[in-house]
Design an enzyme around this catalytic site. Structure first.
Site, mmCIF file in Angstrom:
data_model
loop_
_atom_site.group_PDB
_atom_site.id
_atom_site.type_symbol
_atom_site.label_atom_id
_atom_site.label_comp_id
_atom_site.label_asym_id
_atom_site.label_seq_id
_atom_site.Cartn_x
_atom_site.Cartn_y
_atom_site.Cartn_z
ATOM 1 N N GLY A 63 0.693 -1.205 0.119
ATOM 2 C CA GLY A 63 -0.023 0.041 -0.029
ATOM 3 C C GLY A 63 0.785 1.387 -0.183
ATOM 4 O O GLY A 63 0.219 2.464 -0.055
ATOM 5 N N GLU A 66 4.512 -6.327 1.513
ATOM 6 C CA GLU A 66 3.687 -6.881 0.181
ATOM 7 C C GLU A 66 3.468 -5.764 -0.750
ATOM 8 O O GLU A 66 2.431 -5.351 -1.119
ATOM 9 C CB GLU A 66 2.397 -7.546 0.478
ATOM 10 N N PRO A 67 4.707 -5.035 -1.157
ATOM 11 C CA PRO A 67 4.620 -3.879 -2.051
ATOM 12 C C PRO A 67 4.200 -4.200 -3.613
ATOM 13 O O PRO A 67 4.795 -5.055 -3.924
ATOM 14 C CB PRO A 67 5.874 -3.060 -1.862
ATOM 15 N N ARG A 118 -8.005 2.744 -14.583
ATOM 16 C CA ARG A 118 -7.722 3.346 -13.349
ATOM 17 C C ARG A 118 -8.601 5.027 -13.180
ATOM 18 O O ARG A 118 -9.176 5.480 -12.327
ATOM 19 C CB ARG A 118 -6.561 3.820 -12.891
ATOM 20 N N TYR A 174 -11.255 4.824 -10.405
ATOM 21 C CA TYR A 174 -10.978 5.335 -9.094
ATOM 22 C C TYR A 174 -10.686 6.626 -9.273
ATOM 23 O O TYR A 174 -10.481 7.671 -8.229
ATOM 24 C CB TYR A 174 -9.734 4.864 -8.717
ATOM 25 N N CYS A 233 -17.034 2.520 -26.967
ATOM 26 C CA CYS A 233 -18.449 3.104 -27.031
ATOM 27 C C CYS A 233 -18.988 3.406 -25.534
ATOM 28 O O CYS A 233 -19.899 2.574 -25.468
ATOM 29 C CB CYS A 233 -19.395 2.392 -27.999
ATOM 30 N N GLU A 234 -18.388 4.128 -24.639
ATOM 31 C CA GLU A 234 -18.702 4.459 -23.581
ATOM 32 C C GLU A 234 -18.119 5.388 -22.937
ATOM 33 O O GLU A 234 -16.878 5.580 -23.545
ATOM 34 C CB GLU A 234 -18.873 3.133 -22.789
ATOM 35 N N TYR A 272 -1.508 -1.860 -12.136
ATOM 36 C CA TYR A 272 -3.000 -2.173 -12.101
ATOM 37 C C TYR A 272 -3.225 -1.299 -13.415
ATOM 38 O O TYR A 272 -4.408 -0.756 -13.602
ATOM 39 C CB TYR A 272 -3.594 -1.432 -11.196
HETATM 40 N N1 LLP Z 1 -1.171 -6.987 -0.350
HETATM 41 C C1 LLP Z 1 -2.624 -7.394 -0.320
HETATM 42 C C2 LLP Z 1 -3.283 -8.324 0.502
HETATM 43 C C3 LLP Z 1 -3.348 -6.548 -1.589
HETATM 44 O O1 LLP Z 1 -4.687 -6.684 -1.443
HETATM 45 C C4 LLP Z 1 -2.769 -5.451 -2.148
HETATM 46 C C5 LLP Z 1 -3.608 -4.563 -3.030
HETATM 47 C C6 LLP Z 1 -1.437 -5.253 -2.072
HETATM 48 C C7 LLP Z 1 -0.801 -6.215 -0.958
HETATM 49 C C8 LLP Z 1 -0.431 -4.280 -2.704
HETATM 50 O O2 LLP Z 1 -0.977 -3.231 -2.538
HETATM 51 P P1 LLP Z 1 -0.241 -2.021 -3.359
HETATM 52 O O3 LLP Z 1 1.141 -1.926 -2.795
HETATM 53 O O4 LLP Z 1 -0.176 -2.214 -4.853
HETATM 54 O O5 LLP Z 1 -0.667 -0.724 -3.209
HETATM 55 N N2 LLP Z 1 -6.157 -1.443 -8.336
HETATM 56 C C9 LLP Z 1 -5.876 -0.349 -7.345
HETATM 57 C C10 LLP Z 1 -5.034 -0.674 -6.023
HETATM 58 C C11 LLP Z 1 -6.030 -1.846 -5.335
HETATM 59 C C12 LLP Z 1 -4.979 -2.760 -4.816
HETATM 60 C C13 LLP Z 1 -5.611 -4.074 -4.185
HETATM 61 N N3 LLP Z 1 -4.800 -4.882 -3.214
HETATM 62 C C14 LLP Z 1 -5.287 0.656 -7.978
HETATM 63 O O6 LLP Z 1 -5.142 0.663 -8.925
HETATM 64 O O7 LLP Z 1 -5.049 1.730 -7.362
#
Ligand code: LLP
Length: 400
Positions: free
Chosen positions: A220, A261-262, A300, A304, A330-331, A358
């Site tokens: 995150g 978990e990056p 995205r 979002y 077409c949207e 993503y």
């Molecule tokens: N660990 C778990 C259990 C997760 O569900 C996620 C992301 C991560 C690690 C990695 O998170 P990150 O470091 O990438 O922020 N699609 C969205 C982000 C949703 C992430 C879902 N889970 C976007 O494009 O912003």
């Protein structure tokens, strides 16, 4: 560390546009920031591969020393295919069928379980024989927007911490070997204090589990999307995480490894999405520039309200004008409304920055359009790592 406009244009000309381009050295640079900041810790980084699962990218990430976090059994299989050993793979499951957890167990990977029912089924079947982690919901609201916040008190993710008595009873009744505790509060988290809050929640729970080996603080970390945005200060994060551990001595005095978990942090800024302008359309409201893409390739902004920097790399010195950048599906698929961009002509290349995470991964074949190609640039050399879809791919699984 960036790819030049000339490199991006040369790749778009060679492999066609739209195309996702990833810069290997930038991924390595981001990984080194993590390793350097946590050099005094016993820490493991599992790349959350849901951000980008291309196996060539996975292989590169393995080569720089990272481990990998998976959110489906197919991601686990892709990680194995890319050469990660089962010990280097973490499967953080969410709401999945027990059969999939069994499959992960049979592949000998690390598993975090996120529901009482699956924990109980796992205990009944495997007892103490296979160590597992528990994914908890810490009831912390964090993350860039509600759609990507996962740790709050209405979130489906993890077992709510207030159910700790039930967790303990399932663990004791089934003699489970609880090896780790995991939380993941969301994505786009800039404030290091969120991780400290998470640790504080975990410290209340840790004493219940005598066989713990790790605490997993999830991913995150924020990356800068807009000019003026900042990324999570990883050095400050490391300092605060260390302070938190000192201030809350581990009651069992057990050494605990820290896992992260990056996803985005490793691959987002390494990704460039290069499109080409199909049509310019002057209207009373705005001037539209329609590119040969849409939310089928980069969802995205529509999903979002995310901001991606967009530049016209074909005319970097042109006068700036206001454009609304849209796609060709077409949207409504607005990428940016009234954005100042150097003068655009039809067929110019527009690049969307920070699209490694993503981007391709959330693409689709909506409107029966084809998914773009992917290219990896390493040591200055561009290699095709996924062919553009072809028409045959649209029919591949249909009964014709
Ligand atoms: N660990 C778990 C259990 C997760 O569900 C996620 C992301 C991560 C690690 C990695 O998170 P990150 O470091 O990438 O922020 N699609 C969205 C982000 C949703 C992430 C879902 N889970 C976007 O494009 O912003």
């Amino acid at each position: 560390m960036i790819l030049s406009d000339q490199q991006l244009i040369a790749i778009a000309k060679e492999f066609g546009a739209p195309v996702y381009i990833y810069h290997a050295e930038k991924i390595a640079e981001q990984y080194q920031k993590l390793v350097t900041a946590f050099k005094n810790n016993d820490v493991k980084f599992f790349y959350a591969c849901k951000a980008l699962t291309n196996v060539s990218v996975l292989r590169f990430i393995k080569s720089i020393g990272a481990h990998v976090d998976c959110s489906s059994i197919n991601e686990v299989k892709l990680a194995l295919h890319a050469g990660f050993s089962p010990q280097q793979i973490l499967y953080t499951s969410n709401g999945i069928a027990f059969s999939e957890i069994e499959e992960a167990k049979n592949l000998s990977v690390n598993i975090n379980i996120d529901s009482l029912s699956n924990l109980e089924k796992f205990g009944k079947k495997f007892g103490h024989s296979y160590p597992v982690g528990i994914r908890l919901r810490p009831n912390i609201l964090a993350g860039g927007n509600i759609k990507i916040s996962t740790g709050h008190d209405k979130s489906k993710f993890g077992i709510p911490v207030e159910q700790i008595e039930k967790i303990i009873s399932v663990v004791e009744q089934n003699n489970l070997f609880i090896r780790g505790l995991q939380i993941h509060t969301g994505s786009d988290i800039e404030n290091a204090d969120v991780f400290v809050k998470g640790i504080e929640v975990l410290f209340d729970i840790i004493p219940h589990f005598k066989e713990l080996e790790f605490v997993d603080l999830g991913g995150g970390f924020k990356v800068p999307y807009k000019d003026g945005d900042t990324e999570t200060d990883i050095n400050l994060l490391a300092k605060k995480v260390n302070e938190a551990f000192v201030n809350h001595p581990n009651p069992g005095n057990k050494h605990l490894q820290i896992w992260f978990e990056p996803g985005k942090f490793l691959v987002s800024a390494a990704g460039y999405f290069v499109t080409q302008v199909n049509v310019l359309k002057e209207t009373s409201a705005t001037t539209f520039a329609s590119v040969n893409s849409g939310f089928n390739h980069l969802i995205r902004p529509m999903f979002y309200n995310s901001y991606h920097r967009i530049e016209n790399i074909s005319n970097k010195n042109g006068a700036e004008k206001n454009y609304t950048i849209v796609g060709n599906i077409c949207e409504t698929d607005t990428f940016a409304w009234d954005r100042k961009i150097n003068e655009i002509h039809e067929e110019d290349y527009l690049v969307f920055y920070n699209t490694g995470a993503y981007g391709f991964e959330m693409s689709s074949n909506f409107n029966s359009r084809l998914k773009p190609a992917e290219v990896l640039v390493k040591n200055g050399k561009a290699t095709l790592i996924r062919k553009r879809d072809s028409f045959g791919d649209l029919l591949k699984n249909q009964i014709i």
